[in-house]
Design a protein around this motif. Structure first.
Motif, PDB file in Angstrom:
ATOM      1  N   VAL A 194      19.856  50.825  32.928  1.00 38.01           N
ATOM      2  CA  VAL A 194      18.712  50.144  33.570  1.00 38.01           C
ATOM      3  C   VAL A 194      17.573  51.152  33.768  1.00 38.01           C
ATOM      4  CG1 VAL A 194      17.921  49.040  35.710  1.00 38.01           C
ATOM      5  CG2 VAL A 194      20.096  48.351  34.706  1.00 38.01           C
ATOM      6  N   ALA A 195      17.933  52.376  34.172  1.00 35.18           N
ATOM      7  CA  ALA A 195      16.927  53.411  34.423  1.00 35.18           C
ATOM      8  C   ALA A 195      16.162  53.744  33.142  1.00 35.18           C
ATOM      9  CB  ALA A 195      17.611  54.666  34.978  1.00 35.18           C
ATOM     10  N   MET A 196      16.907  53.933  32.037  1.00 33.73           N
ATOM     11  CA  MET A 196      16.252  54.284  30.767  1.00 33.73           C
ATOM     12  C   MET A 196      15.365  53.141  30.296  1.00 33.73           C
ATOM     13  SD  MET A 196      19.433  56.236  28.934  1.00 33.73           S
ATOM     14  CE  MET A 196      18.538  56.930  27.551  1.00 33.73           C
ATOM     15  N   THR A 197      15.853  51.917  30.473  1.00 27.41           N
ATOM     16  CA  THR A 197      15.056  50.751  30.077  1.00 27.41           C
ATOM     17  C   THR A 197      13.778  50.662  30.927  1.00 27.41           C
ATOM     18  OG1 THR A 197      17.119  49.637  29.541  1.00 27.41           O
ATOM     19  CG2 THR A 197      15.171  48.250  29.683  1.00 27.41           C
ATOM     20  N   SER A 198      13.931  50.918  32.226  1.00 29.84           N
ATOM     21  CA  SER A 198      12.760  50.852  33.123  1.00 29.84           C
ATOM     22  C   SER A 198      11.671  51.825  32.678  1.00 29.84           C
ATOM     23  CB  SER A 198      13.164  51.206  34.557  1.00 29.84           C
ATOM     24  OG  SER A 198      14.102  50.297  35.025  1.00 29.84           O
ATOM     25  N   VAL A 199      12.090  53.035  32.271  1.00 32.76           N
ATOM     26  CA  VAL A 199      11.105  54.037  31.859  1.00 32.76           C
ATOM     27  C   VAL A 199      10.357  53.576  30.608  1.00 32.76           C
ATOM     28  CG1 VAL A 199      10.806  56.421  31.054  1.00 32.76           C
ATOM     29  CG2 VAL A 199      12.354  55.927  32.945  1.00 32.76           C
ATOM     30  N   MET A 200      11.103  52.906  29.725  1.00 28.28           N
ATOM     31  CA  MET A 200      10.442  52.401  28.513  1.00 28.28           C
ATOM     32  C   MET A 200       9.460  51.278  28.843  1.00 28.28           C
ATOM     33  SD  MET A 200      13.226  52.277  25.495  1.00 28.28           S
ATOM     34  CE  MET A 200      12.029  51.538  24.432  1.00 28.28           C
ATOM     35  N   VAL A 201       9.913  50.367  29.699  1.00 31.35           N
ATOM     36  CA  VAL A 201       9.098  49.197  30.019  1.00 31.35           C
ATOM     37  C   VAL A 201       7.859  49.595  30.812  1.00 31.35           C
ATOM     38  CG1 VAL A 201       9.125  46.946  31.150  1.00 31.35           C
ATOM     39  CG2 VAL A 201      11.155  47.783  30.018  1.00 31.35           C
ATOM     40  N   ASN A 203       5.882  51.846  30.259  1.00 28.05           N
ATOM     41  CA  ASN A 203       4.763  52.077  29.346  1.00 28.05           C
ATOM     42  C   ASN A 203       3.988  50.806  29.050  1.00 28.05           C
ATOM     43  OD1 ASN A 203       4.668  54.810  28.560  1.00 28.05           O
ATOM     44  ND2 ASN A 203       6.653  54.509  27.582  1.00 28.05           N
ATOM     45  N   ILE A 204       4.688  49.700  29.066  1.00 24.86           N
ATOM     46  CA  ILE A 204       4.076  48.443  28.628  1.00 24.86           C
ATOM     47  C   ILE A 204       3.390  47.740  29.808  1.00 24.86           C
ATOM     48  CG2 ILE A 204       4.493  46.295  27.341  1.00 24.86           C
ATOM     49  CD1 ILE A 204       5.515  48.773  25.883  1.00 24.86           C
ATOM     50  N   VAL A 205       4.192  47.483  30.864  1.00 26.59           N
ATOM     51  CA  VAL A 205       3.628  46.662  31.949  1.00 26.59           C
ATOM     52  C   VAL A 205       3.388  47.459  33.228  1.00 26.59           C
ATOM     53  CG1 VAL A 205       4.528  44.459  31.134  1.00 26.59           C
ATOM     54  CG2 VAL A 205       5.948  45.900  32.601  1.00 26.59           C
ATOM     55  N   GLY A 206       3.819  48.724  33.239  1.00 26.91           N
ATOM     56  CA  GLY A 206       3.636  49.536  34.446  1.00 26.91           C
ATOM     57  C   GLY A 206       4.817  49.402  35.394  1.00 26.91           C
ATOM     58  N   ILE A 207       4.956  50.414  36.263  1.00 24.59           N
ATOM     59  CA  ILE A 207       6.078  50.479  37.189  1.00 24.59           C
ATOM     60  C   ILE A 207       6.198  49.204  38.034  1.00 24.59           C
ATOM     61  CG2 ILE A 207       6.813  51.616  39.333  1.00 24.59           C
ATOM     62  CD1 ILE A 207       5.884  54.259  38.074  1.00 24.59           C
ATOM     63  N   VAL A 208       5.054  48.757  38.541  1.00 23.19           N
ATOM     64  CA  VAL A 208       5.063  47.650  39.491  1.00 23.19           C
ATOM     65  C   VAL A 208       5.600  46.358  38.861  1.00 23.19           C
ATOM     66  CG1 VAL A 208       3.577  46.279  41.009  1.00 23.19           C
ATOM     67  CG2 VAL A 208       3.162  48.709  40.744  1.00 23.19           C
ATOM     68  N   LEU A 209       5.431  46.236  37.536  1.00 24.54           N
ATOM     69  CA  LEU A 209       5.810  44.970  36.894  1.00 24.54           C
ATOM     70  C   LEU A 209       7.070  45.062  36.028  1.00 24.54           C
ATOM     71  CD1 LEU A 209       2.209  43.821  35.894  1.00 24.54           C
ATOM     72  CD2 LEU A 209       3.517  43.145  37.884  1.00 24.54           C
ATOM     73  N   VAL A 210       7.783  46.210  36.122  1.00 25.10           N
ATOM     74  CA  VAL A 210       8.994  46.391  35.306  1.00 25.10           C
ATOM     75  C   VAL A 210      10.000  45.266  35.540  1.00 25.10           C
ATOM     76  CG1 VAL A 210      11.089  47.804  35.128  1.00 25.10           C
ATOM     77  CG2 VAL A 210       8.854  48.891  34.960  1.00 25.10           C
ATOM     78  N   ILE A 211      10.173  44.878  36.808  1.00 21.39           N
ATOM     79  CA  ILE A 211      11.181  43.857  37.139  1.00 21.39           C
ATOM     80  C   ILE A 211      10.944  42.578  36.333  1.00 21.39           C
ATOM     81  CG2 ILE A 211      12.097  42.396  38.992  1.00 21.39           C
ATOM     82  CD1 ILE A 211      11.448  44.457  40.982  1.00 21.39           C
ATOM     83  N   ALA A 212       9.664  42.278  36.065  1.00 16.97           N
ATOM     84  CA  ALA A 212       9.359  41.035  35.347  1.00 16.97           C
ATOM     85  C   ALA A 212      10.044  41.003  33.986  1.00 16.97           C
ATOM     86  CB  ALA A 212       7.851  40.899  35.178  1.00 16.97           C
ATOM     87  N   LEU A 213       9.897  42.087  33.213  1.00 15.73           N
ATOM     88  CA  LEU A 213      10.483  42.091  31.868  1.00 15.73           C
ATOM     89  C   LEU A 213      12.007  42.189  31.922  1.00 15.73           C
ATOM     90  CD1 LEU A 213       8.098  44.115  29.545  1.00 15.73           C
ATOM     91  CD2 LEU A 213       9.121  41.917  29.060  1.00 15.73           C
ATOM     92  N   LEU A 214      12.529  42.792  32.998  1.00 12.83           N
ATOM     93  CA  LEU A 214      13.987  42.909  33.105  1.00 12.83           C
ATOM     94  C   LEU A 214      14.632  41.606  33.575  1.00 12.83           C
ATOM     95  CD1 LEU A 214      14.647  46.484  34.520  1.00 12.83           C
ATOM     96  CD2 LEU A 214      15.581  45.520  32.442  1.00 12.83           C
TER      97      LEU A 214
END
Lengths: 285, 253
Positions: A194-201, A203-214
């Motif tokens: 989850v951590a590695m995926t969050s770091v990738m995401v 880049n796309i939507v920003g830290i604040v919006l990572v949960i959305a894509l997950l």
């Protein structure tokens, strides 16, 4: 009218699409575990704690001129560190898991703010911290793409190799334990993925919006399937299509891509809920 | 000398400083079918958790075929209570049953053909094969219990532990579960924990009562001393071990 041919020939735009595709694949797969194991809060905690790493990287880059210590690398260190802390049985014995996550969430953000404040603002860094908080996929470089590609291979490799045990642990920890599975290790592995995926995401939507894509693609997929593998496939597909649609809309209407992607996902999530309700009530067959 | 499937000696167990069961001594024998009854909070689930190695004993010992719990655990199949996992988890009955084969030694990322054959056999034994492709959330209570029983059997266990397998089932479905258990009792020793004192005495070989301490009898009878220990009320027994609560001394005429 938007001249798509010339837009798509720009290498930064191409990188943006490639990065979105890579992140969508990972989000569909890892997001499925996040949704069915109900660890959305874990993913939120890890994602926000990465801001501490981003700030730390800015501090090292600007004050000590350590240019190779990229914010993404700092984010990765903090994300994996948070995953290890959340999974730690010693800490879980003393604290409820959601309390640990809450503390990591705010400490990570606070450290980020502090390090950025301590950084030398006269030194120009490639990416602004705003772009990391709120996303700016236009700033994804070829080097970032290579980093993302390595991460996706690692995450997919680990996820595939441990698929059986991850499925058992996600479903029933007691059965996992008596089957000889190291439950703490598997949970920690899942948090690291989850951590590695969050770091990738990020880049796309920003830290604040990572949960959305997950969460949104997997939650949407789980409305239409009751099979873990099928949910993963559907989540990857919906994440890919809707994220790319969000990007196209962002370019066409000149709005921030992170927000556009998240709102596109959310709109289709609502539509899916409506379709599902109509189907259940027999209006659709 | 051959070791019994489960041998518990002077076991005291609980959570931290909170002792839940004290000085429990019992055996589960080959082809045994032992039911443990007792009130809520009496320690039935704690005993199962100790046998499964989820909580360590505070005192005393548990041996499984003469081995420690960590080594012996692979010979145990466990059927949990319904609420131990998310019933809405997206998974088919076949995938749940396949999980039972994970107890085999050596790690493989995918299930083998032999695992699938074992899963199919154990679904046949408990009569759940027709639901193999059904999602867990679509099963009735009885079907779910049989699916979990099939999962426990898929690991070729020598011992079966069942935690309240008939809770919230109708009488017909309870009989169905007990029939399935009796069919496999030649292959495995069974230890069942239950509240269902009205049914259990006509279905099992032995009964024990646990309320912090334990009374074991070598017959399927619920006795007055068990009821006193378990439920703290004067009882007399009617028919085949079926308890009848009384208000102290009273006249039957």
């Amino acid at each position: 009218m938007t001249d798509w041919a010339s837009i798509l020939s720009i290498s930064l735009i191409q990188n943006m699409f490639y990065a979105t595709i890579l992140a969508s694949i990972l989000c569909g797969i890892i997001g499925t575990y996040v949704v069915v194991k109900r660890i959305v809060f874990v993913s939120g905690g890890i994602a926000h704690a990465t801001f501490g790493g981003v700030g730390f990287a800015y501090y090292l880059q600007s004050v000590f001129l350590i240019s190779w210590f990229d914010p993404m690398l700092g984010a990765l260190f903090f994300a994996i560190g948070s995953a290890l802390i959340i999974g730690s049985p010693r800490i879980n014995k003393r604290l409820r898991e959601d309390s640990t996550i809450g503390v990591l969430w705010v400490v990570g953000m606070a450290l980020g703010v502090l390090f950025i404040n301590l950084s030398d603002h006269n030194v120009v860094v490639v990416r602004s911290y705003e772009s990391i908080l709120f996303g700016n996929v236009l700033l994804v470089s070829s080097q970032d793409l290579q980093f993302m590609l390595v991460m996706i291979l690692v995450v997919l490799g680990l996820g595939a190799f441990f698929y059986r045990d991850l499925q058992i642990v996600t479903f029933d920890e007691i059965h996992a334990r008596i089957s000889g599975i190291n439950v703490t290790l598997m949970n920690t592995l899942l948090y690291i993925l989850v951590a590695m995926t969050s770091v990738m995401v990020m880049n796309i939507v920003g830290i604040v919006l990572v949960i959305a894509l997950l969460t949104i693609p997997a939650a949407m997929a789980s409305m239409f399937s009751n099979d873990l593998k099928q949910i993963m496939v559907l989540a990857v597909a919906s994440s890919l299509v809707l994220s790319l649609l969000g990007l196209v809309l962002a370019i066409a209407y000149n709005v921030p891509p992170g927000a556009s992607i998240v709102l596109t996902l959310a709109a289709f999530f609502l539509i899916s809920m409506g379709v599902k309700t109509l189907y259940e009530k027999g209006y659709l067959s | 000398m051959e070791h019994p499937p489960i041998e518990i000696r002077n076991l005291t167990a609980g959570y931290g400083q909170n002792v839940v069961i004290e000085d429990v001594t019992m055996n589960l024998e080959e082809s045994d079918f032992l039911a443990i009854i007792g009130p809520n909070g009496g320690g039935k689930t704690t005993l199962l958790r100790a046998i499964l190695g989820i909580i360590p004993p505070l005192e005393g010992s548990i041996r499984i075929f003469g081995q420690g719990v960590d080594e012996g655990i692979r010979r145990i199949g466990y059927v949990p209570q319904k609420g131990n996992f998310d019933n809405r988890f997206p998974i088919t009955v076949l995938d749940v049953v396949l999980m039972g084969t994970r107890a085999a030694k050596g790690y493989r990322p995918l299930y083998r053909r032999i695992d699938r054959e074992k899963a199919k056999d154990s679904m046949d034994i408990v009569g759940i094969s027709e639901f193999s492709k059904t999602t867990l959330s679509e099963l009735s209570g009885g079907q779910l219990q049989r699916a979990l029983l099939a999962r426990a059997m898929a690991g070729d266990p020598k011992i079966l532990l069942l935690d309240e397998p008939t809770a919230s089932l109708d009488p017909q479905m309870k009989d169905c579960i007990y029939d399935a258990l009796k069919n496999i009792n030649d292959l495995v020793s069974i230890l069942i924990v239950t509240h269902d004192i009205g049914v259990v005495s006509s279905q099992v070989k032995r009964i024990a009562c646990l309320n912090r301490r334990m009374i074991v009898h070598d017959e399927p009878l619920i006795t007055p001393d068990m009821m006193e220990l378990g439920y703290h009320c004067p009882v007399e027994l009617l028919a085949h071990g079926i308890p009848h609560r009384t208000l102290g001394e009273h006249d039957h005429d």
